[in-house]
Design a protein around this motif. Structure first.
Motif, PDB file in Angstrom:
ATOM      1  N   LYS A  69       0.831  -1.208   0.000  1.00 30.98           N
ATOM      2  CA  LYS A  69       0.000   0.000   0.000  1.00 30.98           C
ATOM      3  C   LYS A  69       0.863   1.254   0.000  1.00 30.98           C
ATOM      4  CE  LYS A  69      -3.957  -2.131   2.337  1.00 30.98           C
ATOM      5  NZ  LYS A  69      -4.847  -2.085   3.530  1.00 30.98           N
ATOM      6  N   ASN A  70       2.128   1.098   0.372  1.00 32.93           N
ATOM      7  CA  ASN A  70       3.035   2.246   0.403  1.00 32.93           C
ATOM      8  C   ASN A  70       3.485   2.613  -1.007  1.00 32.93           C
ATOM      9  OD1 ASN A  70       2.924   2.324   3.196  1.00 32.93           O
ATOM     10  ND2 ASN A  70       4.714   1.012   3.450  1.00 32.93           N
ATOM     11  N   LYS A  71       3.404   3.860  -1.320  1.00 30.32           N
ATOM     12  CA  LYS A  71       3.852   4.342  -2.617  1.00 30.32           C
ATOM     13  C   LYS A  71       5.368   4.516  -2.584  1.00 30.32           C
ATOM     14  CE  LYS A  71       3.043   8.032  -5.984  1.00 30.32           C
ATOM     15  NZ  LYS A  71       2.409   9.339  -6.232  1.00 30.32           N
ATOM     16  N   LEU A  72       6.058   3.970  -3.583  1.00 27.66           N
ATOM     17  CA  LEU A  72       7.522   3.983  -3.582  1.00 27.66           C
ATOM     18  C   LEU A  72       8.116   5.142  -4.371  1.00 27.66           C
ATOM     19  CD1 LEU A  72       8.288   0.184  -4.121  1.00 27.66           C
ATOM     20  CD2 LEU A  72       8.004   1.443  -1.982  1.00 27.66           C
ATOM     21  N   PHE A  73       7.395   5.629  -5.378  1.00 33.04           N
ATOM     22  CA  PHE A  73       7.978   6.645  -6.258  1.00 33.04           C
ATOM     23  C   PHE A  73       7.038   7.827  -6.461  1.00 33.04           C
ATOM     24  CE2 PHE A  73       9.593   2.475  -7.557  1.00 33.04           C
ATOM     25  CZ  PHE A  73      10.950   2.673  -7.396  1.00 33.04           C
ATOM     26  N   ASN A  74       7.632   9.013  -6.439  1.00 33.08           N
ATOM     27  CA  ASN A  74       6.912  10.225  -6.802  1.00 33.08           C
ATOM     28  C   ASN A  74       7.134  10.494  -8.285  1.00 33.08           C
ATOM     29  OD1 ASN A  74       5.881  11.004  -4.215  1.00 33.08           O
ATOM     30  ND2 ASN A  74       7.948  11.669  -3.650  1.00 33.08           N
ATOM     31  N   ILE A  75       6.047  10.727  -9.007  1.00 33.38           N
ATOM     32  CA  ILE A  75       6.145  11.028 -10.438  1.00 33.38           C
ATOM     33  C   ILE A  75       5.658  12.460 -10.649  1.00 33.38           C
ATOM     34  CG2 ILE A  75       5.401  10.417 -12.762  1.00 33.38           C
ATOM     35  CD1 ILE A  75       4.903   7.571 -11.722  1.00 33.38           C
ATOM     36  N   CYS A 115      17.592  -0.833   7.008  1.00 32.32           N
ATOM     37  CA  CYS A 115      18.053  -1.330   5.704  1.00 32.32           C
ATOM     38  C   CYS A 115      17.120  -2.363   5.081  1.00 32.32           C
ATOM     39  CB  CYS A 115      19.452  -1.937   5.854  1.00 32.32           C
ATOM     40  SG  CYS A 115      20.744  -0.738   6.235  1.00 32.32           S
ATOM     41  N   TYR A 116      16.428  -3.140   5.928  1.00 30.70           N
ATOM     42  CA  TYR A 116      15.623  -4.244   5.393  1.00 30.70           C
ATOM     43  C   TYR A 116      14.127  -4.107   5.566  1.00 30.70           C
ATOM     44  CZ  TYR A 116      19.834  -6.966   4.525  1.00 30.70           C
ATOM     45  OH  TYR A 116      21.043  -7.400   4.040  1.00 30.70           O
ATOM     46  N   GLU A 117      13.683  -3.276   6.513  1.00 29.92           N
ATOM     47  CA  GLU A 117      12.264  -3.203   6.764  1.00 29.92           C
ATOM     48  C   GLU A 117      11.704  -1.817   6.516  1.00 29.92           C
ATOM     49  OE1 GLU A 117      11.340  -4.706  10.615  1.00 29.92           O
ATOM     50  OE2 GLU A 117      12.443  -6.578  10.341  1.00 29.92           O
ATOM     51  N   ARG A 118      12.520  -0.944   5.960  1.00 35.44           N
ATOM     52  CA  ARG A 118      12.092   0.445   5.748  1.00 35.44           C
ATOM     53  C   ARG A 118      10.869   0.503   4.824  1.00 35.44           C
ATOM     54  NH1 ARG A 118      14.480   5.488   5.859  1.00 35.44           N
ATOM     55  NH2 ARG A 118      12.883   7.024   5.360  1.00 35.44           N
ATOM     56  N   THR A 151      11.270  10.217  -8.529  1.00 32.02           N
ATOM     57  CA  THR A 151      12.117  10.231  -7.335  1.00 32.02           C
ATOM     58  C   THR A 151      11.539   9.277  -6.283  1.00 32.02           C
ATOM     59  OG1 THR A 151      10.877  12.133  -6.484  1.00 32.02           O
ATOM     60  CG2 THR A 151      12.936  12.589  -7.681  1.00 32.02           C
ATOM     61  N   PRO A 152      12.375   8.806  -5.353  1.00 35.40           N
ATOM     62  CA  PRO A 152      11.877   7.912  -4.300  1.00 35.40           C
ATOM     63  C   PRO A 152      11.008   8.674  -3.303  1.00 35.40           C
ATOM     64  CG  PRO A 152      14.278   7.786  -4.533  1.00 35.40           C
ATOM     65  CD  PRO A 152      13.831   8.988  -5.289  1.00 35.40           C
ATOM     66  N   THR A 153      10.004   7.995  -2.749  1.00 35.63           N
ATOM     67  CA  THR A 153       9.181   8.589  -1.700  1.00 35.63           C
ATOM     68  C   THR A 153       9.856   8.378  -0.343  1.00 35.63           C
ATOM     69  OG1 THR A 153       7.904   6.580  -1.226  1.00 35.63           O
ATOM     70  CG2 THR A 153       7.118   7.995  -3.023  1.00 35.63           C
ATOM     71  N   SER A 154       9.200   8.827   0.704  1.00 36.91           N
ATOM     72  CA  SER A 154       9.741   8.683   2.058  1.00 36.91           C
ATOM     73  C   SER A 154       9.748   7.231   2.529  1.00 36.91           C
ATOM     74  CB  SER A 154       8.928   9.543   3.038  1.00 36.91           C
ATOM     75  OG  SER A 154       7.568   9.147   3.035  1.00 36.91           O
ATOM     76  N   HIS A 155       9.080   6.354   1.798  1.00 36.58           N
ATOM     77  CA  HIS A 155       9.059   4.937   2.182  1.00 36.58           C
ATOM     78  C   HIS A 155      10.315   4.197   1.704  1.00 36.58           C
ATOM     79  CE1 HIS A 155       5.004   5.156   3.739  1.00 36.58           C
ATOM     80  NE2 HIS A 155       4.605   5.738   2.625  1.00 36.58           N
ATOM     81  N   LEU A 156      11.128   4.861   0.903  1.00 36.41           N
ATOM     82  CA  LEU A 156      12.396   4.286   0.454  1.00 36.41           C
ATOM     83  C   LEU A 156      13.551   5.017   1.133  1.00 36.41           C
ATOM     84  CD1 LEU A 156      11.789   3.812  -3.392  1.00 36.41           C
ATOM     85  CD2 LEU A 156      11.845   2.044  -1.641  1.00 36.41           C
ATOM     86  N   SER A 157      14.623   4.288   1.366  1.00 37.95           N
ATOM     87  CA  SER A 157      15.798   4.878   2.031  1.00 37.95           C
ATOM     88  C   SER A 157      16.429   5.941   1.145  1.00 37.95           C
ATOM     89  CB  SER A 157      16.827   3.791   2.339  1.00 37.95           C
ATOM     90  OG  SER A 157      16.263   2.759   3.105  1.00 37.95           O
TER      91      SER A 157
END
Length: 330
Positions: free
Chosen positions: A56-62, A326-329, A294-300
């Motif tokens: 459900k988390n969005k990974l990328f901002n377009i 590193c693994y659960e972000r 670009t990556p959202t806040s859900h990605l490192s």
């Protein structure tokens, strides 16, 4: 030899190709030998994303001035898997490109026209025989048999001139390219001599069927492991070993941060190139089109990893927090 304007040739079956001396200068007829450590590293390093994250988390901002064209163009890229979600499509595309860059050092895509539907699709190709000459992209295609089993026709050698505006090339960051080059040379040597311990076994004879060997295999193993860790120091790869009895926890988690940072450098570099490529394609449909992914806040982020590393050095963060980051972000 014919010189023609055409699409890339990617249907190689080397047993059906007739290579001349000139062909061999431009075309590699052998694939890279599968090596133990190198293969493990390639798999681990190209696995940039955590697949256990909440979908459900969005990974990328377009960001784009034409969202409809932006989403359409992203889905025109053929990936190793088919996804309905734009997020999943981008993630799969990044890892496909990363795998090609790490394994081959390059990644090529070509925009194929579908004239019957006034449409396009964008597919990867290996780039075998492709070279750049005075800003022209040419592909040497050797003499070959028809792939039709009922047709024994032999096609003559061709020099294909590819449309530069339809060719998309991804490259690897110079920093990553340099450390991979140095690391892979050592990994190749370790893999080549991995089983050389068999050479040090004493030969059994009739008089002495169980000979003793003074060779210390534990020293051999420890030496190889030390070289392996030294070779992977700049990439931070843990060599799939997390033996706390041999390494401190600080050593293990400091390397984890370094490895993940290098992955993020590669990820962001691919995203930057992908945004530029999509912008160029979109400008053919509408003027002044742009897209930035670009990556959202859900990605490192690299900045966050740098901060985490500083806090670890100051003993302000525990190892569980580093592992979770590193693994659960996602």
């Amino acid at each position: 030899m014919k010189i023609i304007k055409s699409i890339p040739y990617d249907g190689y079956h080397f047993e059906e190709v007739h290579f001349s001396f000139i062909d061999k200068l431009f075309i590699k007829t052998k694939y890279r030998k599968i090596e133990f450590n190198r293969n493990m590293f390639d798999q681990d390093f190209s696995r940039i994303f955590n697949y256990s994250f909440n979908k459900k988390n969005k990974l990328f901002n377009i960001e784009s001035n034409n969202e409809k064209i932006a989403n359409t163009l992203i889905k025109k890229f053929r990936t190793s898997h088919t996804f309905h979600s734009t997020d999943e499509q981008i993630r799969s595309l990044i890892e496909d490109i990363a795998q090609s860059l790490i394994y081959l050092g390059k990644a090529y895509y070509f925009i194929y026209d579908n004239e019957s539907k006034d449409d396009i699709n964008i597919r990867s190709f290996k780039g075998i025989g492709l070279f750049n000459f005075y800003n022209l992209f040419l592909q040497l295609v050797p003499k070959r048999l028809s792939q039709d089993s009922d047709n024994n026709k032999i096609y003559q050698r061709e020099l294909r001139l590819l449309d530069k505006s339809k060719l998309i090339k991804f490259n690897i960051p110079k920093k990553i390219k340099k450390i991979l080059f140095l690391q892979n040379r050592i990994l190749a040597s370790l893999d080549k001599h991995q089983y050389d311990t068999t050479k040090f076994h004493s030969t059994a004879t009739y008089k002495n069927p169980n000979p003793n060997s003074s060779f210390d295999f534990l020293v051999w193993q420890a030496t190889q492991e030390k070289i392996l860790y030294h070779a992977t120091r700049k990439t931070g790869w843990n060599c799939r070993k997390n033996d706390a009895s041999k390494h401190s926890e600080f050593f293990i988690y400091h390397r984890l941060i370094k490895f993940h940072r290098n992955q993020l450098i590669l990820r962001d570099h691919i995203l930057k190139q992908l945004s530029a490529a999509l912008t160029n394609i979109g400008n053919k449909y509408t003027t002044n089109f742009y897209i930035t992914i670009t990556p959202t806040s859900h990605l490192s982020k690299i900045e966050e990893l740098n901060e985490l590393e500083d806090r670890l050095a100051k003993e302000e963060v525990n190892f569980t927090e580093v592992l979770n980051f590193c693994y659960e972000r996602e």
